[in-house]
Design a protein around this motif. Sequence first.
Motif, PDB file in Angstrom:
ATOM      1  N   LYS A   1      -3.785   5.058  -1.500  1.00 18.30           N
ATOM      2  CA  LYS A   1      -4.803   5.767  -0.733  1.00 18.30           C
ATOM      3  C   LYS A   1      -4.268   7.126  -0.314  1.00 18.30           C
ATOM      4  O   LYS A   1      -3.074   7.287  -0.067  1.00 18.30           O
TER       5      LYS A   1
ATOM      6  N   GLU B   1      -1.257  -6.409  -7.095  1.00 19.91           N
ATOM      7  CA  GLU B   1      -2.430  -6.120  -6.252  1.00 19.91           C
ATOM      8  C   GLU B   1      -2.128  -4.989  -5.261  1.00 19.91           C
ATOM      9  O   GLU B   1      -2.293  -5.127  -4.054  1.00 19.91           O
TER      10      GLU B   1
ATOM     11  N   THR C   1      -2.331  -1.067  -3.618  1.00 18.94           N
ATOM     12  CA  THR C   1      -3.352  -0.105  -3.210  1.00 18.94           C
ATOM     13  C   THR C   1      -2.720   1.265  -3.028  1.00 18.94           C
ATOM     14  O   THR C   1      -1.635   1.374  -2.438  1.00 18.94           O
TER      15      THR C   1
ATOM     16  N   THR D   1       0.831  -1.204   0.000  1.00 21.96           N
ATOM     17  CA  THR D   1       0.000   0.000   0.000  1.00 21.96           C
ATOM     18  C   THR D   1       0.864   1.251   0.000  1.00 21.96           C
ATOM     19  O   THR D   1       1.871   1.314   0.712  1.00 21.96           O
TER      20      THR D   1
ATOM     21  N   MET E   1       0.164  -2.212 -10.505  1.00 27.11           N
ATOM     22  CA  MET E   1      -0.995  -2.154  -9.631  1.00 27.11           C
ATOM     23  C   MET E   1      -1.859  -3.410  -9.775  1.00 27.11           C
ATOM     24  O   MET E   1      -2.353  -3.967  -8.794  1.00 27.11           O
TER      25      MET E   1
END
Length: 323
Positions: A258, A254, A256, A231, A250
């Motif tokens: 934010k 997988e 993320t 992440t 991405m």
Amino acid sequence: MKSIIFTQAGKPVDVLKPTDIALPEPGPKEVRIKVIAAPINPSDIMFVQNMYGIRPQFPSGVGFEGVGIVDALGEGVEMQTGIRVSFTSVGTWSEYAIAHQRSLIPVPEAMPDEVAAQLFVNPFTAYAMVQDSGVPEGGWLMLTAVGSAFGKLVIQLCAMRGIKTIGTVRRDDMNDELTALGLTEVINTETENLAARVKQITDGVGVACVLDAVGGHTATEAFKCLAKGGTMLIYGLMSLQDPILNAGLMIFRELTVKGFWLTDWMRRVDSHTRQDVAQNVIELLTSGKIQLPVEASYPLDQIAEAIDHADRPGRRGKILLKP
């Protein structure tokens, strides 16, 4: 009273002026605070340029946090005057400021004014982001612009939790200091290939989380350093340039991405979580387990000099305004 005011958005050195204004009166659920000290944070500078999540209403004060003495109470406020508090508001770069009672944090006697002035923005953000990163003990967390006040807090918090850290710098003059705080590895993005070095450091796995305040090319390269399922939390854009994110990475790793804004995080979490963060941050600062160094303090009349100092590269502590 004297307050730093601006009437149009722009570069802080151009638009910020010490101005004599009327002493404000607190409204319902508000208090008036005689300000002792307030820090210059990147969020304050972005606000003056109208590039922050909160937009100025002109004429506007400046400064989002500080420490001071409760001086007057508005209707419905049940507390005593004379209490020293850390507080958040808009307009803390002033001799007096108005704050909602919910924003007040009583300051322990053992906590110096210089620390209490910085109690909220950086410590709460650092604590909350390390929590949200989900990196376990023994895992890798990377942060860009690691020499910032925020970066130094994250280093110390991670070291206490057994989280290994990689920090990016553009100069090597602070490397020894950062290592002493607990930084595991430092990478100079001007002289080293970031992705290659992270791959070497982590035995090809990558980092579980990146905390990015820079954006642009630095964030683009940092994104490549994430491990599968990793992440990136973006909390700033110092370069004023958006990163370019590789869609293939991405998808197949997988990953993320934010955003993180403390204001929304405080609204989103429950009161127990907020109280837990406050208690832990206060304990860590009061005990000296984590440090918030100050490099210099300026009076309001020297706002231009203070802003210039806050913008200098290689700064080793926060710049405070002391009305």
